[in-house]
Design a protein around this motif. Sequence first.
Motif: not given
Length: 473
Positions: A56-67
């Motif tokens: 339940x977080x934004x996909x952009x937040x996870x993209x930043x974490x993955x990067x």
Amino acid sequence: MSRGKAASALDLPRPDGLDASKQQGAYAALRGAILNRQLPAGGRLPSTRSLAERWQVSRGTLEAAFERLHSEGYVQRVAGSGTRVCAVIPEQFMAAPTVAQAPRRAVVPDQPDAGVQSHVPFVARRPDASLFDLKTWARCISRGLLSVGPGVLEAAHPAGLPQLRAQIADYLRSYRGLQCEADEVIVTTGIRHALDLIARTLLKSGDTACVEDPGYPPARRLFSLAGAHIHAVPVTAEGLDTDQLPDTARLAYVTPAHQAPLGMTLSVSRRLALLDWAARAEAWVVEDDYDSEYNYNAAPLAALKSLDSSDRVIYCGSFNKNLFPGLRVGFMVVPKALRPALLRTLQLTGHSVGAGDQSGLVEFLGSGAFVRHLRASRQAYQARRDALLECLGGQFRVSGQQAGLHFVLWLPAGVEEPDFCTRAAAVGLTLQPLGTFCRDARLPPAVIIGYTALTLAQIRFHGRALAKLLMAA
């Protein structure tokens, strides 16, 4: 679902700290899962889309974490293959400890002197940095460095930039009554630095150093570190009791403009008696002029140094008391007989002020911006003092409110300092007991009220709380 984007079969739990800091929380949870082999080497991470739905977080937040994980080498991101854990993980992160690790020691934060802090009622006895014009300061820094050229970055000026010493001398002649020249000024990182230099240079083991009682605790400590015997001299309504000064003393430290902490001004008769003692005893007087620029009822008396016909006074001032706390620039006006020895100590200890701050102050003083800032901040601090006194309603005794960055609030009869400060802390007020400034003096219970680095809204809100606490005492 496109190839390589299927969710991992491993159901990663939602991290506990995700609500406080989503990106950091996601990164920490995924990194921990990798290092603990929850996500094995070569294994595929869930897609950011499916993990965003699960956590339940934004996909952009996870993209930043993955990067971030990718940039640090924990994962590989390959088009068509998803995000996979790198095959090589540093061994020290995965090896289990061979013995039980001791719990980490709790970190004890450094305590500012006497608890002085901006925006904390009522220990905010320092300048309000929000009143300082940073754009003007930035222009002064730039112009100052450009005007002096690259040579200032190479040349050594142990006493400070000649241009700055000339500006300081000019200011002191105009506003503090000192008849001094640039070659008598030594630039320091602040008043404590000046006191340390004086102690190292003038005092030896067994010497007597006189201090005000109550007085400024760091001065006592610095003189003690030099091996001096501390002689506490009582303070009366006229300031330091000069009759109590021993002729065997090496120096006396005083705050004549606004006694720290009681706030009275050293009377003219006491000033003359102090200078007479110094000449007779061949002793030195250290004048700490820490907040003389802030006098709200009348023009302040000229500095003690202005009466010093025997050249026995070392005058100390500081810009961080009237501009902003982080500006570590002060100065001394030094008797000619002491200048070579103090400069040798300064060069030996290696403490000097950066060329950028010095050159910026040259422009700030020369352009008139310093005097304009003093005028504006004096008006702001007076308004804050008046608002706080209005909250107290004239029902309680205060002293030292005519000047400076603080005043003394005397507690009602029968109220003890520790108990009152404890009850104040329970309602969000941080108070300094007067007793912490005393060595031998026994004075009625009181607390120090610093107000200058508080907003008017803070003063009115917390001032009412303080008044209510006093009424209930």
